[in-house]
Design a protein around this motif. Structure first.
Motif, PDB file in Angstrom:
ATOM      1  N   MET A  67      24.668  35.982  36.819  1.00  0.00           N
ATOM      2  CA  MET A  67      25.347  34.973  37.648  1.00  0.00           C
ATOM      3  C   MET A  67      26.812  34.804  37.330  1.00  0.00           C
ATOM      4  SD  MET A  67      24.363  32.611  39.745  1.00  0.00           S
ATOM      5  CE  MET A  67      24.765  31.327  40.384  1.00  0.00           C
ATOM      6  N   THR A  68      27.239  35.186  35.974  1.00  0.00           N
ATOM      7  CA  THR A  68      28.513  35.018  35.618  1.00  0.00           C
ATOM      8  C   THR A  68      29.397  36.296  36.328  1.00  0.00           C
ATOM      9  OG1 THR A  68      28.169  34.217  33.484  1.00  0.00           O
ATOM     10  CG2 THR A  68      30.316  35.354  33.791  1.00  0.00           C
ATOM     11  N   CYS A  69      28.666  37.410  36.519  1.00  0.00           N
ATOM     12  CA  CYS A  69      29.313  38.523  37.101  1.00  0.00           C
ATOM     13  C   CYS A  69      29.221  38.227  38.686  1.00  0.00           C
ATOM     14  CB  CYS A  69      28.319  39.636  36.984  1.00  0.00           C
ATOM     15  SG  CYS A  69      28.670  40.482  35.171  1.00  0.00           S
ATOM     16  N   LEU A  70      28.367  37.740  39.184  1.00  0.00           N
ATOM     17  CA  LEU A  70      28.189  37.001  40.561  1.00  0.00           C
ATOM     18  C   LEU A  70      29.594  36.250  40.918  1.00  0.00           C
ATOM     19  CD1 LEU A  70      26.764  37.707  43.025  1.00  0.00           C
ATOM     20  CD2 LEU A  70      25.499  35.607  42.740  1.00  0.00           C
ATOM     21  N   TYR A  71      29.792  35.508  40.124  1.00  0.00           N
ATOM     22  CA  TYR A  71      31.004  34.400  40.276  1.00  0.00           C
ATOM     23  C   TYR A  71      32.232  35.317  40.174  1.00  0.00           C
ATOM     24  CZ  TYR A  71      28.350  30.166  39.784  1.00  0.00           C
ATOM     25  OH  TYR A  71      27.434  29.178  40.096  1.00  0.00           O
ATOM     26  N   GLU A  72      32.247  36.190  39.200  1.00  0.00           N
ATOM     27  CA  GLU A  72      33.672  36.969  39.117  1.00  0.00           C
ATOM     28  C   GLU A  72      33.741  37.809  40.143  1.00  0.00           C
ATOM     29  OE1 GLU A  72      32.734  38.720  35.251  1.00  0.00           O
ATOM     30  OE2 GLU A  72      33.430  37.074  34.016  1.00  0.00           O
ATOM     31  N   LEU A  73      32.646  38.513  40.864  1.00  0.00           N
ATOM     32  CA  LEU A  73      32.722  39.099  42.023  1.00  0.00           C
ATOM     33  C   LEU A  73      33.307  38.372  43.189  1.00  0.00           C
ATOM     34  CD1 LEU A  73      32.540  41.931  43.228  1.00  0.00           C
ATOM     35  CD2 LEU A  73      30.047  41.158  44.209  1.00  0.00           C
ATOM     36  N   ALA A  91      47.442  47.674  43.351  1.00  0.00           N
ATOM     37  CA  ALA A  91      46.253  48.574  42.809  1.00  0.00           C
ATOM     38  C   ALA A  91      45.388  47.575  41.775  1.00  0.00           C
ATOM     39  CB  ALA A  91      46.932  49.891  42.187  1.00  0.00           C
ATOM     40  N   GLU A  92      46.132  46.660  41.375  1.00  0.00           N
ATOM     41  CA  GLU A  92      45.256  45.875  40.169  1.00  0.00           C
ATOM     42  C   GLU A  92      44.249  44.998  40.888  1.00  0.00           C
ATOM     43  OE1 GLU A  92      48.967  45.662  40.189  1.00  0.00           O
ATOM     44  OE2 GLU A  92      48.908  46.930  38.613  1.00  0.00           O
ATOM     45  N   HIS A  93      44.364  44.829  42.355  1.00  0.00           N
ATOM     46  CA  HIS A  93      43.436  43.992  42.907  1.00  0.00           C
ATOM     47  C   HIS A  93      42.341  44.975  43.258  1.00  0.00           C
ATOM     48  CE1 HIS A  93      46.756  41.456  44.103  1.00  0.00           C
ATOM     49  NE2 HIS A  93      45.947  40.517  44.094  1.00  0.00           N
ATOM     50  N   GLY A  94      42.461  46.129  43.404  1.00  0.00           N
ATOM     51  CA  GLY A  94      41.407  47.128  43.632  1.00  0.00           C
ATOM     52  C   GLY A  94      40.768  47.445  42.242  1.00  0.00           C
ATOM     53  N   VAL A  95      41.338  47.540  41.020  1.00  0.00           N
ATOM     54  CA  VAL A  95      40.871  47.950  39.879  1.00  0.00           C
ATOM     55  C   VAL A  95      40.006  46.611  39.614  1.00  0.00           C
ATOM     56  CG1 VAL A  95      41.375  47.894  37.820  1.00  0.00           C
ATOM     57  CG2 VAL A  95      42.554  49.262  39.168  1.00  0.00           C
ATOM     58  N   ALA A  96      40.572  45.348  39.863  1.00  0.00           N
ATOM     59  CA  ALA A  96      39.664  44.152  39.348  1.00  0.00           C
ATOM     60  C   ALA A  96      38.398  43.932  40.416  1.00  0.00           C
ATOM     61  CB  ALA A  96      40.574  42.825  39.647  1.00  0.00           C
ATOM     62  N   LEU A  97      38.593  44.525  41.601  1.00  0.00           N
ATOM     63  CA  LEU A  97      37.454  44.560  42.431  1.00  0.00           C
ATOM     64  C   LEU A  97      36.302  45.360  42.046  1.00  0.00           C
ATOM     65  CD1 LEU A  97      36.047  43.241  44.909  1.00  0.00           C
ATOM     66  CD2 LEU A  97      37.186  44.638  46.454  1.00  0.00           C
ATOM     67  N   ARG A  98      36.847  46.627  41.659  1.00  0.00           N
ATOM     68  CA  ARG A  98      35.874  47.748  41.347  1.00  0.00           C
ATOM     69  C   ARG A  98      35.273  47.257  39.976  1.00  0.00           C
ATOM     70  NH1 ARG A  98      39.545  50.849  43.806  1.00  0.00           N
ATOM     71  NH2 ARG A  98      40.804  51.083  41.917  1.00  0.00           N
ATOM     72  N   ALA A  99      36.107  46.801  39.086  1.00  0.00           N
ATOM     73  CA  ALA A  99      35.553  46.350  37.738  1.00  0.00           C
ATOM     74  C   ALA A  99      34.314  45.161  38.096  1.00  0.00           C
ATOM     75  CB  ALA A  99      36.614  46.043  36.732  1.00  0.00           C
ATOM     76  N   ALA A 100      34.518  44.172  38.838  1.00  0.00           N
ATOM     77  CA  ALA A 100      33.735  43.332  39.031  1.00  0.00           C
ATOM     78  C   ALA A 100      32.472  43.746  39.612  1.00  0.00           C
ATOM     79  CB  ALA A 100      34.396  42.135  39.973  1.00  0.00           C
ATOM     80  N   GLY A 101      32.587  44.578  40.552  1.00  0.00           N
ATOM     81  CA  GLY A 101      31.392  45.300  41.219  1.00  0.00           C
ATOM     82  C   GLY A 101      30.812  46.005  40.287  1.00  0.00           C
ATOM     83  N   ASP A 102      31.304  46.880  39.315  1.00  0.00           N
ATOM     84  CA  ASP A 102      30.664  47.400  38.363  1.00  0.00           C
ATOM     85  C   ASP A 102      29.827  46.874  37.339  1.00  0.00           C
ATOM     86  OD1 ASP A 102      31.595  50.001  39.771  1.00  0.00           O
ATOM     87  OD2 ASP A 102      33.022  50.366  38.186  1.00  0.00           O
ATOM     88  N   ALA A 103      30.498  45.567  36.965  1.00  0.00           N
ATOM     89  CA  ALA A 103      29.840  44.625  36.063  1.00  0.00           C
ATOM     90  C   ALA A 103      28.623  44.127  36.739  1.00  0.00           C
ATOM     91  CB  ALA A 103      30.901  43.647  35.733  1.00  0.00           C
ATOM     92  N   LEU A 104      28.759  43.637  38.133  1.00  0.00           N
ATOM     93  CA  LEU A 104      27.600  43.090  38.754  1.00  0.00           C
ATOM     94  C   LEU A 104      26.525  43.944  38.816  1.00  0.00           C
ATOM     95  CD1 LEU A 104      26.117  40.609  40.081  1.00  0.00           C
ATOM     96  CD2 LEU A 104      27.276  41.264  42.210  1.00  0.00           C
ATOM     97  N   GLU A 105      26.770  45.200  39.319  1.00  0.00           N
ATOM     98  CA  GLU A 105      25.879  46.189  39.370  1.00  0.00           C
ATOM     99  C   GLU A 105      25.020  46.459  38.188  1.00  0.00           C
ATOM    100  OE1 GLU A 105      25.673  51.037  40.442  1.00  0.00           O
ATOM    101  OE2 GLU A 105      27.111  49.702  41.511  1.00  0.00           O
ATOM    102  N   ALA A 106      25.741  46.416  36.822  1.00  0.00           N
ATOM    103  CA  ALA A 106      25.157  46.802  35.466  1.00  0.00           C
ATOM    104  C   ALA A 106      24.272  45.527  35.312  1.00  0.00           C
ATOM    105  CB  ALA A 106      26.285  47.079  34.457  1.00  0.00           C
ATOM    106  N   ALA A 107      24.813  44.534  35.492  1.00  0.00           N
ATOM    107  CA  ALA A 107      23.943  43.267  35.093  1.00  0.00           C
ATOM    108  C   ALA A 107      22.727  42.999  35.996  1.00  0.00           C
ATOM    109  CB  ALA A 107      24.921  41.885  35.523  1.00  0.00           C
ATOM    110  N   GLU A 108      23.055  43.515  37.267  1.00  0.00           N
ATOM    111  CA  GLU A 108      21.785  43.335  38.159  1.00  0.00           C
ATOM    112  C   GLU A 108      20.807  44.322  37.634  1.00  0.00           C
ATOM    113  OE1 GLU A 108      23.267  44.118  42.126  1.00  0.00           O
ATOM    114  OE2 GLU A 108      23.555  42.096  42.448  1.00  0.00           O
ATOM    115  N   ALA A 109      21.126  45.562  37.328  1.00  0.00           N
ATOM    116  CA  ALA A 109      20.000  46.747  36.745  1.00  0.00           C
ATOM    117  C   ALA A 109      19.216  46.215  35.526  1.00  0.00           C
ATOM    118  CB  ALA A 109      20.922  47.955  36.657  1.00  0.00           C
ATOM    119  N   SER A 110      20.156  45.509  34.689  1.00  0.00           N
ATOM    120  CA  SER A 110      19.618  45.004  33.490  1.00  0.00           C
ATOM    121  C   SER A 110      18.527  43.929  33.806  1.00  0.00           C
ATOM    122  CB  SER A 110      20.484  44.324  32.529  1.00  0.00           C
ATOM    123  OG  SER A 110      21.442  45.409  32.005  1.00  0.00           O
TER     124      SER A 110
END
Length: 178
Positions: A67-73, A91-110
Motif C-alpha cells: 500500500m505504501t508503494c502504491l501511494y509512492e507510485l 531525469a530525476e522525475h524519470g528515475v523517481a518514477l522507475r524507482a517507485a514502479g520497481d518498488a511496487l512491483e517488488a512489493a506486489e511480488a512479495s
C-alpha cells in the motif's frame, strides 16, 4: 477333594496372575499410546499455529508495504505528469518514477508469493481481493487516470481486520505463558 483343590489354587493363581499382568500391560500400552498420540497432535497443532502466526504477521507487513508503494507510485506519477505539463521534466522525475514502479512491483511480488501461505480460507480470500485491487489500482495509476483510493483502502482494511482477528483467535486459544 480338599487336597485336590489345594493343588489347583496355586496353578490357578499363577495363571490368573499372568493374565492380570498381561491385561495391565495391555491397558498401560493403550494409555501410553493414547498419550503419545495426544502429545503428537498437540505438537502438530502448535507447529501449525506458529507457522500460521508468523505468516499472518509477515503478510500484514507485506500488504502495508504494498500500500505504501502504491501511494509512492501515485505521487511519482503525479509529479512526473505535472512536470511534463510544465515542460519542466528532468531525469530525476524519470528515475523517481522507475524507482517507485520497481518498488511496487517488488512489493506486489512479495504479497502474491505469500498469499498461498494464509491457511484460513476466509482470510486468504480477503487478502486476495485486497491484492487484486492494488494490482488494478497500479494499472490505473500508470495509465495516468485520476484515481481515488477509497475502494483499495476498503479492501485492504477488510484484509487487515481479518488478519488481526485471526491472529487474536490463534493467541486466544493458547495457554498464557508465565
Amino acid at each position: 477333594m480338599d487336597s485336590g483343590w489345594m493343588a489347583v489354587w496355586p496353578v490357578a493363581a499363577f495363571f490368573l496372575g499372568g493374565l492380570a499382568t498381561q491385561v495391565t500391560g495391555w491397558l498401560n500400552h493403550r494409555r501410553q499410546r493414547a498419550e503419545r498420540a495426544a502429545d503428537e497432535a498437540s505438537a502438530l497443532q502448535g507447529r501449525r499455529e506458529e507457522f500460521e502466526l508468523s505468516h499472518l504477521v509477515e503478510f500484514n507487513g507485506l500488504l502495508r508495504q504494498n500500500m505504501t508503494c502504491l501511494y509512492e507510485l501515485s505521487t511519482a506519477v503525479e509529479q512526473y505528469r505535472r512536470a511534463e505539463g510544465r515542460d519542466d521534466l528532468t531525469a530525476e522525475h524519470g528515475v523517481a518514477l522507475r524507482a517507485a514502479g520497481d518498488a511496487l512491483e517488488a512489493a506486489e511480488a512479495s504479497v502474491n508469493a505469500q498469499l498461498g501461505f494464509i491457511l484460513d480460507d476466509a482470510v486468504r480470500g480477503l487478502a486476495q481481493e485486497a491484492a487484486a485491487e492494488m494490482d488494478s489500482m497500479s494499472a490505473h495509476i500508470l495509465a495516468g487516470e485520476n484515481v481515488t483510493f477509497g475502494e483499495v483502502r476498503a479492501k485492504t482494511d477488510a484484509a487487515y481486520n481479518a488478519l488481526s482477528k485471526r491472529v487474536r483467535a490463534l493467541y486466544a486459544g493458547r495457554p498464557v505463558a508465565a
